[in-house]
Design a protein around this motif. Structure first.
Motif, PDB file in Angstrom:
ATOM      1  N   TYR A  10       0.817  -1.213   0.000  1.00  0.00           N
ATOM      2  CA  TYR A  10       0.000   0.000   0.000  1.00  0.00           C
ATOM      3  C   TYR A  10       0.851   1.264   0.000  1.00  0.00           C
ATOM      4  N   ARG A  11       2.042   1.215   0.578  1.00  0.00           N
ATOM      5  CA  ARG A  11       2.941   2.364   0.532  1.00  0.00           C
ATOM      6  C   ARG A  11       3.338   2.634  -0.923  1.00  0.00           C
ATOM      7  N   ARG A  12       3.630   1.561  -1.669  1.00  0.00           N
ATOM      8  CA  ARG A  12       3.972   1.733  -3.085  1.00  0.00           C
ATOM      9  C   ARG A  12       2.798   2.326  -3.849  1.00  0.00           C
ATOM     10  N   LEU A  13       1.586   1.868  -3.550  1.00  0.00           N
ATOM     11  CA  LEU A  13       0.417   2.391  -4.253  1.00  0.00           C
ATOM     12  C   LEU A  13       0.252   3.886  -4.001  1.00  0.00           C
ATOM     13  N   LYS A  14       0.530   4.332  -2.798  1.00  0.00           N
ATOM     14  CA  LYS A  14       0.432   5.765  -2.501  1.00  0.00           C
ATOM     15  C   LYS A  14       1.442   6.564  -3.317  1.00  0.00           C
ATOM     16  N   LYS A  15       2.555   5.926  -3.676  1.00  0.00           N
ATOM     17  CA  LYS A  15       3.568   6.587  -4.501  1.00  0.00           C
ATOM     18  C   LYS A  15       3.313   6.357  -5.992  1.00  0.00           C
ATOM     19  N   ARG A  16       2.148   5.763  -6.315  1.00  0.00           N
ATOM     20  CA  ARG A  16       1.775   5.440  -7.698  1.00  0.00           C
ATOM     21  C   ARG A  16       2.748   4.451  -8.326  1.00  0.00           C
ATOM     22  N   TRP A  38      -6.112   6.766 -10.652  1.00  0.00           N
ATOM     23  CA  TRP A  38      -5.154   7.869 -10.653  1.00  0.00           C
ATOM     24  C   TRP A  38      -5.443   8.870 -11.768  1.00  0.00           C
ATOM     25  N   ASN A  39      -5.987   8.440 -12.886  1.00  0.00           N
ATOM     26  CA  ASN A  39      -6.415   9.381 -13.921  1.00  0.00           C
ATOM     27  C   ASN A  39      -7.572  10.229 -13.414  1.00  0.00           C
ATOM     28  N   SER A  40      -8.467   9.614 -12.671  1.00  0.00           N
ATOM     29  CA  SER A  40      -9.595  10.351 -12.092  1.00  0.00           C
ATOM     30  C   SER A  40      -9.093  11.412 -11.112  1.00  0.00           C
ATOM     31  N   GLU A  41      -8.136  11.048 -10.273  1.00  0.00           N
ATOM     32  CA  GLU A  41      -7.555  12.001  -9.320  1.00  0.00           C
ATOM     33  C   GLU A  41      -6.862  13.159 -10.035  1.00  0.00           C
ATOM     34  N   ASP A  42      -6.323  12.899 -11.231  1.00  0.00           N
ATOM     35  CA  ASP A  42      -5.563  13.903 -11.980  1.00  0.00           C
ATOM     36  C   ASP A  42      -6.426  14.758 -12.910  1.00  0.00           C
ATOM     37  N   LYS A  43      -7.707  14.481 -12.950  1.00  0.00           N
ATOM     38  CA  LYS A  43      -8.591  15.224 -13.860  1.00  0.00           C
ATOM     39  C   LYS A  43      -8.425  16.724 -13.617  1.00  0.00           C
ATOM     40  N   PRO A  47      -1.513  16.943 -18.577  1.00  0.00           N
ATOM     41  CA  PRO A  47      -0.787  15.657 -18.589  1.00  0.00           C
ATOM     42  C   PRO A  47       0.697  15.783 -18.221  1.00  0.00           C
ATOM     43  N   GLU A  48       1.362  16.831 -18.689  1.00  0.00           N
ATOM     44  CA  GLU A  48       2.790  16.982 -18.401  1.00  0.00           C
ATOM     45  C   GLU A  48       3.071  17.338 -16.940  1.00  0.00           C
ATOM     46  N   GLU A  49       2.028  17.734 -16.188  1.00  0.00           N
ATOM     47  CA  GLU A  49       2.196  18.085 -14.774  1.00  0.00           C
ATOM     48  C   GLU A  49       1.767  16.955 -13.839  1.00  0.00           C
ATOM     49  N   ARG A  50       1.272  15.872 -14.391  1.00  0.00           N
ATOM     50  CA  ARG A  50       0.802  14.753 -13.576  1.00  0.00           C
ATOM     51  C   ARG A  50       1.973  13.896 -13.105  1.00  0.00           C
ATOM     52  N   LYS A  51       1.850  13.393 -11.878  1.00  0.00           N
ATOM     53  CA  LYS A  51       2.858  12.479 -11.343  1.00  0.00           C
ATOM     54  C   LYS A  51       2.698  11.137 -12.059  1.00  0.00           C
ATOM     55  N   PRO A  52       3.778  10.618 -12.669  1.00  0.00           N
ATOM     56  CA  PRO A  52       3.639   9.379 -13.445  1.00  0.00           C
ATOM     57  C   PRO A  52       3.307   8.165 -12.583  1.00  0.00           C
ATOM     58  N   ILE A  53       2.672   7.214 -13.224  1.00  0.00           N
ATOM     59  CA  ILE A  53       2.398   5.904 -12.643  1.00  0.00           C
ATOM     60  C   ILE A  53       3.547   5.006 -13.092  1.00  0.00           C
ATOM     61  N   LYS A  54       4.117   4.230 -12.160  1.00  0.00           N
ATOM     62  CA  LYS A  54       5.233   3.345 -12.495  1.00  0.00           C
ATOM     63  C   LYS A  54       4.806   1.902 -12.262  1.00  0.00           C
ATOM     64  N   ILE A  74      -3.531   1.622 -20.395  1.00  0.00           N
ATOM     65  CA  ILE A  74      -2.296   2.414 -20.478  1.00  0.00           C
ATOM     66  C   ILE A  74      -2.375   3.371 -21.666  1.00  0.00           C
ATOM     67  N   HIS A  75      -2.841   2.871 -22.794  1.00  0.00           N
ATOM     68  CA  HIS A  75      -2.944   3.729 -23.985  1.00  0.00           C
ATOM     69  C   HIS A  75      -3.969   4.847 -23.798  1.00  0.00           C
ATOM     70  N   LEU A  76      -5.010   4.599 -23.026  1.00  0.00           N
ATOM     71  CA  LEU A  76      -6.025   5.622 -22.770  1.00  0.00           C
ATOM     72  C   LEU A  76      -5.614   6.624 -21.698  1.00  0.00           C
ATOM     73  N   SER A  77      -4.634   6.251 -20.883  1.00  0.00           N
ATOM     74  CA  SER A  77      -4.244   7.073 -19.737  1.00  0.00           C
ATOM     75  C   SER A  77      -3.678   8.416 -20.172  1.00  0.00           C
ATOM     76  N   LYS A  78      -4.203   9.469 -19.564  1.00  0.00           N
ATOM     77  CA  LYS A  78      -3.655  10.805 -19.773  1.00  0.00           C
ATOM     78  C   LYS A  78      -2.506  11.060 -18.809  1.00  0.00           C
ATOM     79  N   THR A  79      -2.505  10.334 -17.695  1.00  0.00           N
ATOM     80  CA  THR A  79      -1.387  10.380 -16.759  1.00  0.00           C
ATOM     81  C   THR A  79      -0.289   9.494 -17.335  1.00  0.00           C
ATOM     82  N   PRO A  80       0.947  10.007 -17.422  1.00  0.00           N
ATOM     83  CA  PRO A  80       2.017   9.193 -18.008  1.00  0.00           C
ATOM     84  C   PRO A  80       2.260   7.915 -17.208  1.00  0.00           C
TER      85      PRO A  80
END
Length: 188
Positions: A10-16, A38-43, A47-54, A74-80
């Motif tokens: 869960y700690r990793r999930l909080k860090k995306r 995470w895309n919903s949270e970033d609405k 896109p260039e200011e969003r924290k990436p998902i790893k 992944i292809h639909l994601s606006k968050t990198p």
């Protein structure tokens, strides 16, 4: 007392960050749900200011239909989304790696591209239906790999019916990954 493994998860999930250290199976569908969350949270955030998902991947492969859904997300994601291959990215694990907006591997990561496996039981008609479906799925996988990499159709056709193992340097040349991690800061 909480399970330390789950606390770290869960700690990793909080860090995306998602660590997929297993076969791709129905359980992997959670990755798609986190991408959606995470895309919903970033609405409203550019896109260039969003924290990436790893997504860190160490996998022997698994379910093609599950990985295809995650690839769609992944292809639909606006968050990198950054995919990071660790150890091995075999079969469906390699397909997941190819989907990242940025794709990283470590110096000793290996990849497997192959024709997968299938099976059918039942009447001859059902087996023939399965064969037609499998042929179409194979065609789609080829299109995906060719469009996501620098692998040419000729090279693909020469290697696809065997277990085609690749090391990190070959993955870079063929465009399966973008960069070999030589500095830990790259993926922090």
């Amino acid at each position: 007392m909480p399970d330390p493994t789950m606390v770290e998860y869960y700690r990793r999930l909080k860090k995306r960050e998602i660590l997929w250290n297993d076969d791709i199976s129905d359980a992997t569908i959670d990755i798609a749900l986190y991408i959606k969350k995470w895309n919903s949270e970033d609405k409203g955030i550019a896109p260039e200011e969003r924290k990436p998902i790893k997504i860190f991947i160490n996998s022997d492969g698994g379910s093609v239909d599950t990985v295809l859904h995650i690839i769609d997300m992944i292809h639909l994601s606006k968050t990198p989304i950054y995919t990071i291959g660790m150890g091995r990215v075999y079969s469906a694990g390699g397909l997941l790696l190819m989907a990242g907006h940025k794709r990283y591997v470590f110096p000793h990561t290996s990849c497997l591209i192959h024709d997968g496996s299938s099976g059918a039981i039942g009447s001859i008609g059902k087996m023939l239906d399965n064969l037609e479906f499998t042929k179409e799925l194979e065609k789609r996988m080829k299109e995906y790999i060719l469009s996501s990499t620098r692998i040419t159709e000729e090279v693909y056709d020469q290697n696809y019916r065997r277990d085609w193992f690749l090391f990190s340097e070959e993955m870079i040349v063929l465009g399966i990954a973008d960069e070999i991690v030589t500095d830990i800061d790259t993926i922090l």
